[in-house]
Structures are given as C-alpha cells and as structure tokens.
Design a protein around this motif. Structure first.
Motif, PDB file in Angstrom:
ATOM      1  N   ALA A 194      22.406  -1.032  -4.743  1.00 33.77           N
ATOM      2  CA  ALA A 194      21.205  -1.109  -5.578  1.00 33.77           C
ATOM      3  C   ALA A 194      21.039  -2.488  -6.178  1.00 33.77           C
ATOM      4  O   ALA A 194      19.932  -3.067  -6.176  1.00 33.77           O
ATOM      5  N   THR A 195      22.126  -3.064  -6.690  1.00 39.00           N
ATOM      6  CA  THR A 195      22.049  -4.399  -7.291  1.00 39.00           C
ATOM      7  C   THR A 195      21.656  -5.439  -6.258  1.00 39.00           C
ATOM      8  O   THR A 195      20.796  -6.303  -6.507  1.00 39.00           O
ATOM      9  N   THR A 196      22.269  -5.382  -5.085  1.00 39.17           N
ATOM     10  CA  THR A 196      21.973  -6.351  -4.024  1.00 39.17           C
ATOM     11  C   THR A 196      20.518  -6.256  -3.587  1.00 39.17           C
ATOM     12  O   THR A 196      19.840  -7.271  -3.408  1.00 39.17           O
ATOM     13  N   ILE A 197      20.028  -5.028  -3.427  1.00 37.04           N
ATOM     14  CA  ILE A 197      18.635  -4.838  -3.003  1.00 37.04           C
ATOM     15  C   ILE A 197      17.668  -5.389  -4.053  1.00 37.04           C
ATOM     16  O   ILE A 197      16.687  -6.068  -3.717  1.00 37.04           O
ATOM     17  N   VAL A 198      17.932  -5.107  -5.323  1.00 33.50           N
ATOM     18  CA  VAL A 198      17.061  -5.591  -6.391  1.00 33.50           C
ATOM     19  C   VAL A 198      17.017  -7.118  -6.413  1.00 33.50           C
ATOM     20  O   VAL A 198      15.947  -7.729  -6.512  1.00 33.50           O
ATOM     21  N   LEU A 199      18.174  -7.758  -6.283  1.00 35.82           N
ATOM     22  CA  LEU A 199      18.219  -9.223  -6.317  1.00 35.82           C
ATOM     23  C   LEU A 199      17.477  -9.821  -5.131  1.00 35.82           C
ATOM     24  O   LEU A 199      16.714 -10.797  -5.276  1.00 35.82           O
ATOM     25  N   ILE A 200      17.689  -9.257  -3.951  1.00 35.12           N
ATOM     26  CA  ILE A 200      16.999  -9.773  -2.760  1.00 35.12           C
ATOM     27  C   ILE A 200      15.494  -9.560  -2.882  1.00 35.12           C
ATOM     28  O   ILE A 200      14.686 -10.443  -2.550  1.00 35.12           O
ATOM     29  N   ALA A 201      15.082  -8.373  -3.377  1.00 37.33           N
ATOM     30  CA  ALA A 201      13.654  -8.080  -3.534  1.00 37.33           C
ATOM     31  C   ALA A 201      12.987  -9.031  -4.514  1.00 37.33           C
ATOM     32  O   ALA A 201      11.789  -9.338  -4.390  1.00 37.33           O
ATOM     33  N   ARG A 202      13.754  -9.526  -5.498  1.00 38.41           N
ATOM     34  CA  ARG A 202      13.203 -10.457  -6.486  1.00 38.41           C
ATOM     35  C   ARG A 202      13.296 -11.912  -6.046  1.00 38.41           C
ATOM     36  O   ARG A 202      13.040 -12.824  -6.835  1.00 38.41           O
ATOM     37  N   GLY A 203      13.708 -12.117  -4.797  1.00 36.57           N
ATOM     38  CA  GLY A 203      13.692 -13.471  -4.246  1.00 36.57           C
ATOM     39  C   GLY A 203      14.936 -14.292  -4.499  1.00 36.57           C
ATOM     40  O   GLY A 203      14.878 -15.530  -4.430  1.00 36.57           O
ATOM     41  N   ALA A 204      16.073 -13.646  -4.748  1.00 39.67           N
ATOM     42  CA  ALA A 204      17.292 -14.388  -5.059  1.00 39.67           C
ATOM     43  C   ALA A 204      17.709 -15.310  -3.925  1.00 39.67           C
ATOM     44  O   ALA A 204      18.049 -16.482  -4.149  1.00 39.67           O
ATOM     45  N   ILE A 205      17.662 -14.806  -2.693  1.00 39.57           N
ATOM     46  CA  ILE A 205      18.088 -15.633  -1.555  1.00 39.57           C
ATOM     47  C   ILE A 205      17.145 -16.811  -1.368  1.00 39.57           C
ATOM     48  O   ILE A 205      17.582 -17.953  -1.134  1.00 39.57           O
ATOM     49  N   GLY A 206      15.836 -16.575  -1.487  1.00 40.00           N
ATOM     50  CA  GLY A 206      14.866 -17.664  -1.339  1.00 40.00           C
ATOM     51  C   GLY A 206      15.046 -18.727  -2.404  1.00 40.00           C
ATOM     52  O   GLY A 206      15.009 -19.931  -2.104  1.00 40.00           O
ATOM     53  N   ASP A 207      15.253 -18.303  -3.648  1.00 39.29           N
ATOM     54  CA  ASP A 207      15.442 -19.270  -4.740  1.00 39.29           C
ATOM     55  C   ASP A 207      16.709 -20.089  -4.538  1.00 39.29           C
ATOM     56  O   ASP A 207      16.722 -21.301  -4.756  1.00 39.29           O
ATOM     57  N   ILE A 303      23.783  -8.090 -13.952  1.00 38.23           N
ATOM     58  CA  ILE A 303      23.259  -6.727 -14.031  1.00 38.23           C
ATOM     59  C   ILE A 303      22.581  -6.445 -15.370  1.00 38.23           C
ATOM     60  O   ILE A 303      21.605  -5.686 -15.430  1.00 38.23           O
ATOM     61  N   LEU A 304      23.059  -7.067 -16.430  1.00 37.46           N
ATOM     62  CA  LEU A 304      22.458  -6.805 -17.740  1.00 37.46           C
ATOM     63  C   LEU A 304      21.121  -7.513 -17.920  1.00 37.46           C
ATOM     64  O   LEU A 304      20.308  -7.110 -18.750  1.00 37.46           O
ATOM     65  N   ASN A 305      20.884  -8.556 -17.140  1.00 47.02           N
ATOM     66  CA  ASN A 305      19.641  -9.308 -17.286  1.00 47.02           C
ATOM     67  C   ASN A 305      18.627  -9.061 -16.171  1.00 47.02           C
ATOM     68  O   ASN A 305      17.449  -9.380 -16.338  1.00 47.02           O
ATOM     69  N   GLU A 306      19.088  -8.509 -15.045  1.00 47.91           N
ATOM     70  CA  GLU A 306      18.208  -8.392 -13.891  1.00 47.91           C
ATOM     71  C   GLU A 306      17.757  -6.968 -13.578  1.00 47.91           C
ATOM     72  O   GLU A 306      16.771  -6.777 -12.883  1.00 47.91           O
ATOM     73  N   LEU A 307      18.457  -5.983 -14.100  1.00 49.44           N
ATOM     74  CA  LEU A 307      18.209  -4.623 -13.651  1.00 49.44           C
ATOM     75  C   LEU A 307      17.568  -3.753 -14.727  1.00 49.44           C
ATOM     76  O   LEU A 307      17.797  -3.967 -15.921  1.00 49.44           O
ATOM     77  N   PRO A 308      16.771  -2.751 -14.312  1.00 47.25           N
ATOM     78  CA  PRO A 308      16.240  -1.770 -15.264  1.00 47.25           C
ATOM     79  C   PRO A 308      17.388  -1.008 -15.920  1.00 47.25           C
ATOM     80  O   PRO A 308      18.489  -0.918 -15.367  1.00 47.25           O
ATOM     81  N   ALA A 309      17.121  -0.415 -17.076  1.00 48.57           N
ATOM     82  CA  ALA A 309      18.174   0.220 -17.873  1.00 48.57           C
ATOM     83  C   ALA A 309      18.941   1.275 -17.085  1.00 48.57           C
ATOM     84  O   ALA A 309      20.173   1.297 -17.102  1.00 48.57           O
ATOM     85  N   ILE A 310      18.240   2.157 -16.380  1.00 47.42           N
ATOM     86  CA  ILE A 310      18.929   3.247 -15.695  1.00 47.42           C
ATOM     87  C   ILE A 310      19.762   2.728 -14.533  1.00 47.42           C
ATOM     88  O   ILE A 310      20.870   3.209 -14.274  1.00 47.42           O
TER      89      ILE A 310
END
Length: 469
Positions: A194-207, A303-310
C-alpha cells in the motif's frame, strides 16, 4: 504529521494488540503439554511454516532497518532483506532433510549425538540464549522508534510490545507464534504494498528521477549501484552462518508434517520476501530525498506525512507485526535451549508439566525484561542484529560444520572452536581493532577462521581421539 491521525492510529493498534492475544488464547489447546508448546507435534502445514519462516526474518531489520539503509544507499538498502530470502533457500537445500530426518529439535541434539558430550551442546544453548536477547532487543527498538515518531514515549511502546508478545506466546507456544506470524505477514505485505503504491501514484519515482537527471540526487537512489559484491557477501554470509545455527530454524523444520512440506514452505517464503525487500529500501530512499530523513526515522517520516490516517495506521500495525513476529519465535527459542536442552537434557531433570510451565514462564519474563532493557539503551538496529549473528556464528558454526565434514573432530576440538571464535568476535568489537586482511574479510566473518583452525589443530592432538559416529 497531522495530529488528527493519532487517535485513529492508537485505536487500530489497540485492536491489533487485542487480536494477537485472542489468537494466542484460541490456540491454547495446541500447547497443552510442553512438547506441543515447542513443536506443535509435527503437524505444521505450508501456510503455518511460511508464517514462521517469513515472520522470523521480516523483523525490524527487514522493514525499518531496510528503510534506514535505503535512506543512505538507495535500493541497495534491500541487501539485508534479499540476504534473508536467499538464506531461506539455502537452508531448504542443505539443512532441511538433515534436521527433519534426524529429528533434531536443536543443534544441541546433533552435538550430543556427534560428540557424545554435553559441553558443546551447552555452549550452543547458552550462545543462543545470549544472542536471542540481542535479537529480541533489536525488534523492540523498532517499537520504541515507532512510538517516538508518533510523539509518544518510546519506553511505553517497548514495554507494550514486550507484554503483548509475552502473553500470546505463553498461551499457545509455537502454534501461536506461527499462527500470529501468518496474520502479521499478511499485514506486513499489505502495508508495504500500500505504501509503495501510494508513493508511486503520487509521482515519487518521477520526482526522484528528475532530481537524479539534474544532478541533485545520486543515481543509486533508484538502483542497486550502491551495493558491491563484497558488501553483499559481508551482509549475506554472517546471516547465513547464523541461520545454520539458528534455533528457530531447527524448530520450524522439525514441526512440519513432512520434510517436503518444510522445503516447499522455504521456497515459497523466499519468493515472497525478495520483492518485499525492495519496498522498505524504496520508502527510505524517498524519505531521504523528500524529508532529508535518516536512521530509523526514514520509514516513519514517510508514512506519517504521505499516507491517509487509516492507511498509515495499517502500516504502523505492519511495523509492529514485523517486530512481534520475530520476538515470539525468540521466546520459544528460550524455552527450547534453556528448559528442554539444559534443564531436562544436560542437568537430567524430569519436571512435571506444571513445573515446566512455571519454568518457561520465569525464563520468558526474565529474558523479555533483559531484552527490553537492552533495546532502551541501544541505537543501531542493523548494527545490533549483525553483532548477534556474528556472535552466534563464531560460537557454533565451526563445531556444527566441522562435525559433519571432519571425522577426527571430537568434543575437545568443538569446545576449542567455540571458545576461540567467541574470544575473537569479542576482540573485534573493541574500537580500533583491525584484523589481518580486514579489507578482504569482513570483521563479522573473520572469527570463523581462527575458530576453524582451533577445531582442526585440537582434533589432531594425541589426547583427542577421533569421535565415532
């Protein structure tokens, strides 16, 4: 971090803790006697054994430590996790049938049979006990770091984890350790994916790629160029040597329905762990890029700064799962080497089932207290784990392998190998000490060389006749 996330995280953690204790309570019938507490009566299937194999490896060194290394060396930070996976394969190939077919519950069973003497096995048991304190302490450190990242007292996290694991492991023994590990492994996989998918979806690799192209970020942040063959060997070999003498390895294999079941579980565990090992390193590398994070905080800052609470709460539970799945196996180890091997074996005691339960409880409480105290006074997770595996390998690897490949080896040569190996590894921990060939042979591996020399030389002495098989 949004403080509004804290209540959600705390509620999820309370539910998670309660679930682990409930699973232990449900499996209490599996530990109705001491033998069942230690081995499940050889009833383990593939899923339970995978839970034990993966859970025993994916501790905080794998998750939090992998992210910490990823913050420093990019994807090369996955080396420890990959080494864990490969060591599982090698155990399946070279050790599985040997342990299962001979019904070795611990390496002490082998040394008693091979050397006809209690001393080598007792050395193994005591070395394992000492190493397990460090191993459990390393796991508790992640809980401490987690609570501190949440703005809560780290000592509270360490103590809470220790108490919960002690409760459910005491209730259901090895079955509880493996059953909760199955759940914990599922939580870990879900959390890391879940964490990896969220970061990639937010453009982490591109940045990060853009920063690399602009010369603002090292290319190793997204590739394995930061890992050399020598560096990987220095990580892999101590872990592998430690696995050869690792008590949970013996118990996991010996608890299977069959040798084939155990091998299949090892192969599947490796397939699961290799891709998982890449994820903490990526998370840590991104944490260093975006938040200038380092050390154990690299994982938690992301995880504390990039992800939704749940989702964040799920990841926090995954970290605790990684911690707890390794600790519970460590506690079962204590019962095996101290109660079964030394109390019942070396000292020839024959306590009742009720007395065995009391002895096991006292041992587990004392060792959990010692491990928690060590965790609260240590700073480096991977450093502590590396020292643990180095110590165990120095004490036990040569007596085990030497007994198989060198027929002249006897109890005296086994003891000499252990003593020399332990003294050498203790010397290696002295600041400023550099061994010969230090640029070729890692300090964590060097103690095995004088240990092997001592084993060979003492076996040649006239007073040390070759032990018969």
């Amino acid at each position: 971090m949004n403080n509004a996330m804290i209540p959600t995280i705390i509620v999820v953690l309370i539910i998670y803790f309660a679930a682990m204790v409930f699973i232990g309570w449900m499996g209490r019938s599996k530990a109705s006697n001491f033998e069942g507490y230690l081995s499940m009566g050889r009833s383990g299937g593939v899923l339970l054994l995978m839970g034990g194999a993966i859970g025993g490896q994916i501790g905080n060194g794998f998750v939090v430590g992998g992210a910490s290394e990823g913050a420093v060396s990019g994807m090369a930070g996955s080396a420890y996790g990959i080494a864990c996976a490969l060591s599982t394969i090698l155990v399946a190939i070279f050790l599985n049938n040997f342990i299962y077919n001979n019904n070795y519950m611990s390496m002490a069973d082998y040394t008693r049979e091979r050397y006809h003497n209690e001393i080598p096995g007792t050395i193994y048991d005591l070395s394992t006990a000492i190493s397990s304190i460090g191993l459990i302490a390393g796991q508790i450190m992640a809980g401490e770091a987690l609570f501190e990242a949440l703005g809560l007292p780290g000592a509270v996290g360490a103590i809470a984890i220790a108490v919960v694991v002690l409760l459910y492991s005491q209730l259901s023994g090895l079955w509880g350790a493996f059953a909760t590990s199955v759940v914990q492994t599922g939580v870990i996989i879900a959390g890391l994916v879940a964490t990896t998918i969220v970061l990639i979806a937010r453009g982490a690799i591109g940045d990060m790629s853009a920063a690399i192209d602009a010369g603002e970020l090292a290319s190793s942040s997204l590739d394995m160029s930061g890992l050399s063959a020598a560096g990987f060997a220095g990580m892999m070999l101590p872990l592998l040597f430690g696995m050869v003498t690792d008590q949970p390895t013996y118990q996991r294999i010996n608890s299977a329905k069959s040798a084939k079941t155990s091998r299949i579980a090892c192969y599947l565990s490796c397939l699961v762990m290799i891709p998982l090992a890449l994820m903490p390193a990526f998370i840590g590398s991104f944490g260093a890029f975006k938040y200038n994070a380092s050390g154990n905080s690299a994982f938690f800052d992301v995880i504390l700064n990039e992800l939704p609470a749940i989702v964040c709460a799920l990841i926090i539970a995954a970290v605790l799962a990684a911690v707890m799945s390794t600790i519970d196996c460590g506690l079962i180890t204590m019962s095996t080497v101290l109660t079964r091997d030394i109390w019942q074996g070396a000292l020839k005691k024959n306590p009742s089932e009720k007395q065995l339960k009391k002895i096991t409880l006292v041992i587990n409480v004392l060792f959990m207290f010692s491990s928690t105290a060590l965790a609260l006074s240590s700073s480096s997770i991977l450093g502590l784990l590396n020292n643990v595996y180095s110590f165990l390998a120095a004490a036990c690897f040569v007596p085990f392998v030497g007994g198989i490949v060198w027929k002249r080896g006897d109890a005296k040569s086994a003891v000499a190998a252990s003593v020399v190996g332990v003294l050498t590894v203790l010397i290696s921990w002295i600041p400023g000490v550099v061994f010969p060939l230090g640029n070729i042979i890692p300090a964590s591996l060097f103690p095995i060389i004088p240990s092997a020399i001592a084993f060979f030389l003492v076996s040649l002495l006239p007073s040390s006749a070759a032990a018969e098989r």
